[in-house]
Design an enzyme around this catalytic site. Structure first.
Site, short mmCIF file in Angstrom:
data_model
loop_
_atom_site.label_atom_id
_atom_site.label_comp_id
_atom_site.label_asym_id
_atom_site.label_seq_id
_atom_site.Cartn_x
_atom_site.Cartn_y
_atom_site.Cartn_z
N ARG A 75 0.85 -1.19 0.00
CA ARG A 75 0.00 0.00 0.00
C ARG A 75 0.88 1.24 0.00
O ARG A 75 1.69 1.42 0.91
CB ARG A 75 -0.90 -0.02 1.24
CG ARG A 75 -1.68 1.26 1.45
CD ARG A 75 -2.60 1.21 2.67
NE ARG A 75 -3.24 2.51 2.83
CZ ARG A 75 -3.15 3.29 3.90
NH1 ARG A 75 -2.49 2.89 4.97
NH2 ARG A 75 -3.74 4.46 3.92
N HIS A 119 -2.87 10.99 1.17
CA HIS A 119 -2.30 10.73 2.49
C HIS A 119 -1.66 12.04 2.98
O HIS A 119 -0.46 12.13 3.19
CB HIS A 119 -1.29 9.58 2.41
CG HIS A 119 -0.98 8.92 3.72
ND1 HIS A 119 -1.12 7.57 3.94
CD2 HIS A 119 -0.53 9.43 4.89
CE1 HIS A 119 -0.76 7.27 5.18
NE2 HIS A 119 -0.39 8.39 5.79
N ASN A 164 -6.71 8.73 3.41
CA ASN A 164 -6.14 8.13 4.61
C ASN A 164 -6.49 8.96 5.84
O ASN A 164 -6.14 10.14 5.91
CB ASN A 164 -4.62 8.03 4.50
CG ASN A 164 -4.01 7.40 5.75
OD1 ASN A 164 -4.20 6.23 6.01
ND2 ASN A 164 -3.30 8.21 6.53
N GLU A 165 -7.20 8.36 6.77
CA GLU A 165 -7.43 8.95 8.09
C GLU A 165 -7.92 10.40 8.07
O GLU A 165 -7.22 11.30 8.56
CB GLU A 165 -6.14 8.87 8.92
CG GLU A 165 -5.57 7.48 9.07
CD GLU A 165 -4.40 7.41 10.04
OE1 GLU A 165 -3.86 8.46 10.42
OE2 GLU A 165 -4.03 6.29 10.43
N ASN A 294 -7.03 1.74 10.18
CA ASN A 294 -5.69 1.87 10.76
C ASN A 294 -5.85 1.86 12.27
O ASN A 294 -6.65 2.62 12.82
CB ASN A 294 -5.03 3.20 10.34
CG ASN A 294 -4.72 3.23 8.86
OD1 ASN A 294 -4.86 2.23 8.15
ND2 ASN A 294 -4.30 4.39 8.38
N TYR A 296 -3.80 1.46 16.16
CA TYR A 296 -2.51 1.46 16.86
C TYR A 296 -2.57 1.19 18.36
O TYR A 296 -1.63 0.65 18.92
CB TYR A 296 -1.80 2.81 16.63
CG TYR A 296 -1.24 2.94 15.23
CD1 TYR A 296 0.01 2.42 14.92
CD2 TYR A 296 -1.97 3.53 14.20
CE1 TYR A 296 0.53 2.52 13.63
CE2 TYR A 296 -1.47 3.63 12.91
CZ TYR A 296 -0.21 3.12 12.64
OH TYR A 296 0.30 3.19 11.37
N GLU A 368 -3.22 -0.34 8.30
CA GLU A 368 -2.02 0.03 9.06
C GLU A 368 -2.12 -0.53 10.48
O GLU A 368 -3.17 -0.42 11.12
CB GLU A 368 -1.86 1.56 9.21
CG GLU A 368 -1.37 2.27 8.00
CD GLU A 368 -1.26 3.78 8.20
OE1 GLU A 368 -1.04 4.21 9.36
OE2 GLU A 368 -1.41 4.51 7.21
N TRP A 422 6.12 12.59 10.26
CA TRP A 422 5.37 13.84 10.37
C TRP A 422 6.02 14.82 11.37
O TRP A 422 7.22 15.05 11.29
CB TRP A 422 3.90 13.54 10.70
CG TRP A 422 3.32 12.55 9.73
CD1 TRP A 422 2.93 11.26 9.98
CD2 TRP A 422 3.09 12.74 8.31
NE1 TRP A 422 2.47 10.65 8.83
CE2 TRP A 422 2.55 11.53 7.80
CE3 TRP A 422 3.27 13.81 7.41
CZ2 TRP A 422 2.21 11.36 6.45
CZ3 TRP A 422 2.92 13.64 6.06
CH2 TRP A 422 2.40 12.45 5.62
C1 PNW Z 1 -0.92 7.18 10.94
N1 PNW Z 1 -3.20 9.82 16.37
O1 PNW Z 1 -0.94 8.43 11.58
C2 PNW Z 1 -0.57 7.53 9.50
O2 PNW Z 1 -1.44 7.02 8.55
C3 PNW Z 1 0.86 7.28 9.15
O3 PNW Z 1 1.22 8.14 8.10
C4 PNW Z 1 1.74 7.44 10.38
O4 PNW Z 1 3.09 7.36 10.08
C5 PNW Z 1 1.34 6.36 11.36
O5 PNW Z 1 -0.04 6.37 11.63
C6 PNW Z 1 2.11 6.43 12.68
O6 PNW Z 1 1.84 7.62 13.34
C7 PNW Z 1 -1.52 8.68 12.78
O7 PNW Z 1 -2.72 10.79 16.95
C8 PNW Z 1 -1.07 9.82 13.43
O8 PNW Z 1 -4.18 9.18 16.83
C9 PNW Z 1 -1.63 10.19 14.62
C10 PNW Z 1 -2.65 9.44 15.16
C11 PNW Z 1 -3.10 8.30 14.52
C12 PNW Z 1 -2.53 7.93 13.32
#
Ligand code: PNW
Length: 469
Positions: A75, A119, A164-165, A294, A296, A368, A422
């Site tokens: 991706r 993105h 994306n997001e 995505n 995390y 992700e 970022w």
């Molecule tokens: C995602 N949050 O970003 C992005 O899709 C990617 O580009 C990035 O590198 C990756 O996750 C890791 O950070 C996020 O604050 C950034 O909840 C911030 C958040 C969630 C996702």
């Protein structure tokens, strides 16, 4: 052994600004991220994506590494200002050629390309001249850009992700101002989100009308969401956790699956939440062939009395606090990544089950999932045991969800290689490949070697604690 369904898609993901570099080469113009990163103080050590991983020049080497890993899918995202430097009008043929060559290279090794159209790297001219995502006209610009991509790459691209997001764009870009375009507002996030959804809807409508029958691809959107676990079994906290999920994921998924924002958002945000026209709803409702997620981390959620002193009860990424009144906390026992994101695999399972129940079990892809660690390259090796265990835990949780009927069809590790994280620049390493930023040499970390076996065996031996998943 944990065994995945036949044809499960094993992938990895990146994005254009984070890896490509060549920021002003090949006819590319600046995006809002180039501008943001060049304002002193906005990124770690004032770092930017001018060179990044230099993927623009090294894509063949990178695709070869993907092939070595046995990846089934990759991706990546397209930099809009490589295709249309001003965001509208003229097409930059060199940009088309770059992505066309990348796609051909992937197909040469039987790696299925998944393309994200946006993105976060909006052509800067659309920000300075057109007010970016606040202007309703953006949906027409995005539709035209998407049209160019469908026409140029759709013969070979069968998996499209429009955005994306959008939550991150709205909250971190227009609310907290830590991401481009750096706006700080309590209202603009709702306005930007609205135009993001309208833009997505228009692009999907165009694809379905002019391309989908002939090209036979799928199109959808990727949203991000953490899990929210009620802090106690009190009904107020259970409601607070649900509310937090609705302000996070429901904000974007409800319009797509039901045709409007969640009721709790209408009640709490009131007139600050825009209304969809009939045409918008027609475009947006039912506009995703799959659910891109995505994911995390997780946090506990508790209700906050708005009349009590709630001023500092915020933790992590909760969105606009005053509209939700949800207190977010981590369990001190949870292991943390260097992002300070807790490692909670069972939260992933619960979120997948929540999506199954709320949105009628859509086909789902985790587009992700991954973690940042303090990786060290020593004697050609990166011993990222925690990352291996992170992915193992989250994959095991995914499999448990599949056994509970969740229609999960694929998983993409974030990220294929260390890259520009970022606002945090190069200080956070998410890759399964290590990048030495002096030499730009790539090295598979131990987690990549493990993932290679997972792909080959379509599963793995589970070594963690059953309670974690
Ligand atoms: C995602 N949050 O970003 C992005 O899709 C990617 O580009 C990035 O590198 C990756 O996750 C890791 O950070 C996020 O604050 C950034 O909840 C911030 C958040 C969630 C996702």
């Amino acid at each position: 052994m944990i065994q995945f369904p036949k044809d499960f898609i094993w992938g990895s993901a990146t994005s254009s600004y984070q890896i490509e570099g060549a920021a002003t080469e090949g006819g590319r113009a600046w995006s809002i991220w180039d501008a943001h990163a060049h304002i002193p103080g906005r990124t770690n050590n004032n770092e930017n994506g001018n060179i990044a991983c230099d993927h623009y020049h090294r894509y063949k080497e990178d695709v070869k590494l993907m092939a070595d890993l046995g990846l089934k899918a990759y991706r990546f995202s397209i930099s809009w200002s490589r295709i249309q430097p001003d965001g509208q009008g003229e097409v930059n043929q060199e940009g088309i050629d770059f992505y066309s060559n990348l796609i051909d290279e992937l197909l040469k090794y039987n790696i299925t390309p998944w393309v994200t159209l946006y993105h976060w790297d909006l052509p800067l001219a659309l920000q300075t001249e057109k007010d970016g995502w606040l202007n309703p006209e953006i949906a027409d610009f995005f539709e035209k850009y998407a049209d160019i991509c469908f026409r140029s790459f759709g013969d070979r691209i069968k998996n499209w992700i429009t955005l994306n997001e959008p939550w991150v764009v709205a909250i971190l870009g227009y609310g907290e101002g830590v991401f481009a375009p750096g706006r700080k507002s309590k209202n603009e996030p709702y306005l930007a989100a609205h135009q993001l959804l309208r833009s997505h809807g228009k692009a999907v409508k165009l694809y379905r009308k002019n391309y989908q029958v002939e090209q036979g691809g799928k199109i959808g959107i990727t949203n991000n969401c953490d899990w929210r676990e009620p802090l106690t079994s009190k009904s107020e906290d259970i409601e607070a956790a649900e509310r937090s999920l609705l302000f996070f994921l429901g904000w974007f998924a409800d319009p797509i699956y039901f045709g409007d924002y969640p009721k709790v958002m209408r009640e709490r945000v009131g007139d600050r939440l825009p209304k969809f026209s009939d045409e918008d709803i027609e475009n947006i409702k039912g506009s995703s062939d799959f659910f891109g997620l995505n994911h995390y981390t997780a946090l506990y959620a508790a209700d906050v009395d708005p009349n009590a002193n709630a001023g500092n009860a915020v933790y992590g990424n909760g969105g606009i606090f005053e509209d939700q009144y949800v207190d977010l906390t981590a369990d001190p026992k949870w292991k943390m990544t260097t992002m300070n994101w807790a490692i909670v695999p069972w939260g992933c399972r619960k979120l997948l089950e929540w999506i199954r129940d709320r949105y009628n079990n859509p086909p789902l892809y985790i587009t992700e999932n991954g973690c940042s660690l303090d990786d060290k390259l020593e004697n050609g090796e990166v011993k990222d045991t925690v990352r291996k265990e992170f992915v193992e835990g989250y994959l095991a949780a995914c499999k448990k969800a599949i056994d509970q009927g969740v229609n999960l069809q694929g998983y993409f590790v974030w990220s294929f290689m260390d890259n520009f994280e970022w606002a945090l620049g190069y200080s956070k390493r998410f890759g399964i490949h290590y990048v030495d930023y002096k030499t730009l040499e790539r090295t598979p970390k131990n987690s990549a070697l493990w993932f290679k076996e997972v792909i080959k065996n379509n599963g793995f031996e589970f070594t963690l604690n059953e309670n974690d998943i």
